[in-house]
Design a protein around this motif. Structure first.
Motif, mmCIF file in Angstrom:
data_model
loop_
_atom_site.group_PDB
_atom_site.id
_atom_site.type_symbol
_atom_site.label_atom_id
_atom_site.label_comp_id
_atom_site.label_asym_id
_atom_site.label_seq_id
_atom_site.Cartn_x
_atom_site.Cartn_y
_atom_site.Cartn_z
ATOM 1 N N UNK A 28 0.847 -1.189 0.000
ATOM 2 C CA UNK A 28 0.000 0.000 0.000
ATOM 3 C C UNK A 28 0.878 1.233 0.000
ATOM 4 N N UNK A 29 0.630 2.136 -0.934
ATOM 5 C CA UNK A 29 1.413 3.359 -1.042
ATOM 6 C C UNK A 29 0.554 4.568 -0.686
ATOM 7 N N UNK A 30 1.173 5.490 0.024
ATOM 8 C CA UNK A 30 0.522 6.747 0.392
ATOM 9 C C UNK A 30 1.464 7.864 -0.047
ATOM 10 N N UNK A 31 1.012 8.654 -1.014
ATOM 11 C CA UNK A 31 1.871 9.675 -1.600
ATOM 12 C C UNK A 31 1.644 11.072 -1.042
ATOM 13 N N UNK A 32 0.629 11.209 -0.193
ATOM 14 C CA UNK A 32 0.353 12.512 0.401
ATOM 15 C C UNK A 32 -0.474 12.326 1.672
ATOM 16 N N UNK A 33 -0.606 13.388 2.437
ATOM 17 C CA UNK A 33 -1.321 13.319 3.708
ATOM 18 C C UNK A 33 -2.796 12.974 3.517
ATOM 19 N N UNK A 34 -3.389 13.403 2.413
ATOM 20 C CA UNK A 34 -4.808 13.107 2.178
ATOM 21 C C UNK A 34 -5.032 11.599 2.020
ATOM 22 N N UNK A 35 -4.201 10.937 1.244
ATOM 23 C CA UNK A 35 -4.365 9.489 1.069
ATOM 24 C C UNK A 35 -4.009 8.733 2.340
ATOM 25 N N UNK A 36 -3.129 9.305 3.165
ATOM 26 C CA UNK A 36 -2.695 8.660 4.407
ATOM 27 C C UNK A 36 -3.796 8.614 5.461
ATOM 28 N N UNK A 37 -4.868 9.338 5.268
ATOM 29 C CA UNK A 37 -5.967 9.327 6.236
ATOM 30 C C UNK A 37 -6.568 7.933 6.387
ATOM 31 N N UNK A 38 -6.371 7.053 5.396
ATOM 32 C CA UNK A 38 -6.906 5.688 5.450
ATOM 33 C C UNK A 38 -6.161 4.813 6.456
ATOM 34 N N UNK A 39 -4.989 5.254 6.903
ATOM 35 C CA UNK A 39 -4.160 4.447 7.798
ATOM 36 C C UNK A 39 -3.688 5.273 8.989
ATOM 37 N N UNK A 40 -3.943 4.807 10.202
ATOM 38 C CA UNK A 40 -3.434 5.540 11.363
ATOM 39 C C UNK A 40 -1.909 5.686 11.353
#
Length: 187
Positions: A28-40
């Motif tokens: 799972x990749x998170x490229x910005x803070x907005x997408x990172x909201x899915x993972x604590x």
């Protein structure tokens, strides 16, 4: 809890190994803070000054720093603490309802695309994961034979990723799937 770290070919990314399963199945990749909201955990890591990307692999967390942010001597202790706090708390990797799967084969895949995806999963992705990254099928143009792949995690933006695609992945794909004439990175 002891977390090992390993360098990656990308000087702006480090691989953190907490000694336990991180992400089951696809990375799972998170490229910005907005997408990172899915993972604590991803959300907490993006809360650190200088974090530009987070990738969860089967047994690791790859963190990419912003080249204009703090160097690894300053950032690494904060990343280690954040990862340790997350796993010690017992919090889930993903918030309820969030999913990280985005590469699975579908019934709509034709035979060539299914063969490409199987080859990626069996031969390419395990090797790329050792460097803290992932590689995903993006598209295949049957008319031109051009295969487009997406690099994620430590491999995204890595100086050697183009060489990896051309010298390694393209040669292998052309050998096993003759319909592939070239491999390119997704924009």
């Amino acid at each position: 809890m002891f977390i090992q770290t390993e360098p990656t070919p990308n000087p702006d990314a480090l691989k953190f190994l907490p000694g336990r399963v991180v992400a089951e199945g696809a990375g799972m990749a998170f490229d910005d803070a907005a997408s990172a909201a899915a993972s604590p955990l991803a959300h907490a890591l993006f809360g650190l000054h200088g974090v530009a990307g987070v990738f969860f692999g089967p047994d690791h967390v790859a963190v990419t720093r912003s080249p204009s942010g703090p160097d690894w001597t300053q950032l690494k202790p904060h990343v280690l603490t954040t990862i340790m706090d997350h796993f010690m708390s017992g919090a889930p990797l993903l918030r309820e309802g969030a999913t990280g799967a985005d590469h699975a084969s579908s019934d709509a895949d034709d035979e060539i695309v299914a063969e490409i995806k199987a080859l990626l999963d069996s031969r390419v992705r395990p090797a790329v994961a050792q460097d803290g990254g992932d590689i995903l099928f993006e598209a295949f143009d049957a008319e031109t034979g051009v295969l487009t792949l997406r690099m994620r995690g430590a491999c995204a933006g890595c100086p050697s990723s183009t060489a990896t695609l051309k010298a390694g992945v393209e040669q292998m794909m052309r050998h096993y799937v003759p319909e592939v004439t070239a491999v390119e990175a997704a924009a």
